[in-house]
Write an enzyme that holds these catalytic residues in place. Sequence first.
Site, PDB file in Angstrom:
ATOM      1  N   GLU A 107       0.650  -1.218  -0.022  1.00  0.00           N
ATOM      2  CA  GLU A 107       0.037   0.180  -0.020  1.00  0.00           C
ATOM      3  C   GLU A 107       0.835   1.226   0.042  1.00  0.00           C
ATOM      4  O   GLU A 107       0.746   1.974   0.998  1.00  0.00           O
ATOM      5  CB  GLU A 107      -0.869   0.006   1.339  1.00  0.00           C
ATOM      6  N   GLU A 110      -4.830  -9.023   1.005  1.00  0.00           N
ATOM      7  CA  GLU A 110      -5.395  -8.614   2.244  1.00  0.00           C
ATOM      8  C   GLU A 110      -6.894  -8.607   1.987  1.00  0.00           C
ATOM      9  O   GLU A 110      -7.494  -7.743   0.919  1.00  0.00           O
ATOM     10  CB  GLU A 110      -4.904  -7.302   2.656  1.00  0.00           C
TER      11      GLU A 110
HETATM   12  O1  IFM Z   1      -4.015  -3.335   9.249  1.00  0.00           O
HETATM   13  C1  IFM Z   1      -4.129  -2.656   7.789  1.00  0.00           C
HETATM   14  C2  IFM Z   1      -2.797  -2.971   7.064  1.00  0.00           C
HETATM   15  O2  IFM Z   1      -1.578  -2.818   7.636  1.00  0.00           O
HETATM   16  C3  IFM Z   1      -2.680  -2.653   5.589  1.00  0.00           C
HETATM   17  N1  IFM Z   1      -4.000  -2.699   4.993  1.00  0.00           N
HETATM   18  C4  IFM Z   1      -5.247  -2.399   5.853  1.00  0.00           C
HETATM   19  C5  IFM Z   1      -5.190  -3.158   7.160  1.00  0.00           C
HETATM   20  C6  IFM Z   1      -6.519  -2.790   8.058  1.00  0.00           C
HETATM   21  O3  IFM Z   1      -6.437  -1.323   8.116  1.00  0.00           O
END
Ligand code: IFM
Length: 496
Positions: free
Chosen positions: A174, A375
């Site tokens: 990200e 994710e």
């Molecule tokens: O916890 C975060 C992660 O570090 C990056 N993506 C989103 C998740 C939830 O907010």
Amino acid sequence: MYEGFVQSGHLTFPSDFILGAATAAYQIEGGATEGGRGPSIWDSFSHTPGKTEDGATGDVAADHFNRTHTDLELMSALNLDAYRFSISWPRVMPAGEDVVNQEGLTFYSRLVDGLLARGIEPVVTLNHWDLPQALEDKYGGWRGRETAYAFEKYAEIVGAALGDRVAVWSTHNEPWNNSFSGYGSGAFAPGGTSHADALKAAHHLNLSHGLAVQALRRTVTRADARISVALNVFRVEADTPEDAEAARLFDAVANRVFTGPMLRGEYPADLLEDTKAFTDWSFLQPGDLEICHQPLDLLGINYYEVMHVRLDRSYVPGQDKKGGTAFPGSERIEFVRREDLERTGMDWGIEPRGLEDHLVALSREFPGLPIMVMENGTAFPDEVLTSEAGSFVVDRQRARYIASHVEATHRALERGANVVGYLVWSLLDNFEWAAGYGPRFGIIHVDYDTLERTPKLSSHWFAQLCASRTIPILVLPAEEEARVRSFVSAASPTGI
Ligand code: IFM
């Protein structure tokens, strides 16, 4: 693990589809001053009063650094195909460059071996935001071009140490949050508040991505290893045609600022135009775009919700929004809170359909590039129920959220999306950055006082999915449901 959920009998994933769970170093490791680790910008930020909820820090987190064996055993019980974790750059190179901390490398090498010994494929992220503080002090962190070259060397060192065993590599996680929340809105470490710096940081992350891919190609020896990046490419939707301009603006500054250079070798012309009030882009040097644009084996995407946008009709050109703006151009965009949606504990709208459409659309946009959901998951408040029979977390909402998104991924596959894996966020409850330890994303509960782990109902469901590869229906057989209910009422007389 309990694996007695009713099986659907259909909705089966192909045998090579990867099912797993993800974490990040600063969010779970703790051991902040152990094993020769140097300080990161998140140590400094979280220790600065007022930056995180209740002053939470990652000093201990889930203490994964000292509980690796326990966590490996839990992963094994979950039948995971893959485990995605990030490497703490300051654990491997305490000052970010020059000196390697062998103990840090050994920690990750053992973790990789522990995974492989349990039949779990290691998926490694090189940068999940915990930049060595020394690089912030010396080069201004990602504002400085030098940090990109330091990242290349770090990638080379990690690639040489683990490249014979790691299955999937991801350069950054990200970069949107890393640059725009870290250097623009100030919500994340290092807490910078300049849009010009955020754009500069974004470019240096793009450049460092390309340099790191090259470094990994030089050092990785595992023949079937795949190299990728994990982007939170947002699914942006404008609900009316008049608002399409808002979607274009946000898509440019949040998505195409990364997919442009990394996957097409260019910054989109509209982005350069939209941001010219903030920067002249002089940090973009000849030859940079060729470096950014490296062939990738996989595109990682992180999906949580659909961003519904519309034009902010109260926008007056030249007039600052009260309280500042979160990113360049945000004064023109309004994020619509859809009242018709169920919401997570983070107040994010729940729309599995968004993931399905996103996977299909991205597969069309980048043909030939396999996509992995790196994710997806949710925070909800959890209650640990304890009775003579033990402890239990009956997190039906989380289980429903995960099941609906796994189903959406399956529907996308059926519609022809080139999706090759799904990793749930997160294996363990963890440090949710500025929000501290309130939001719990884990499928395994962590008691932050005792550090005891308790698998939640969602983890039992996920374990059954991983073992059977067929999506279980979130219904327990009557007998088990009765057992859970009696357990719940014994443990919590008020019920849940
Ligand atoms: O916890 C975060 C992660 O570090 C990056 N993506 C989103 C998740 C939830 O907010």
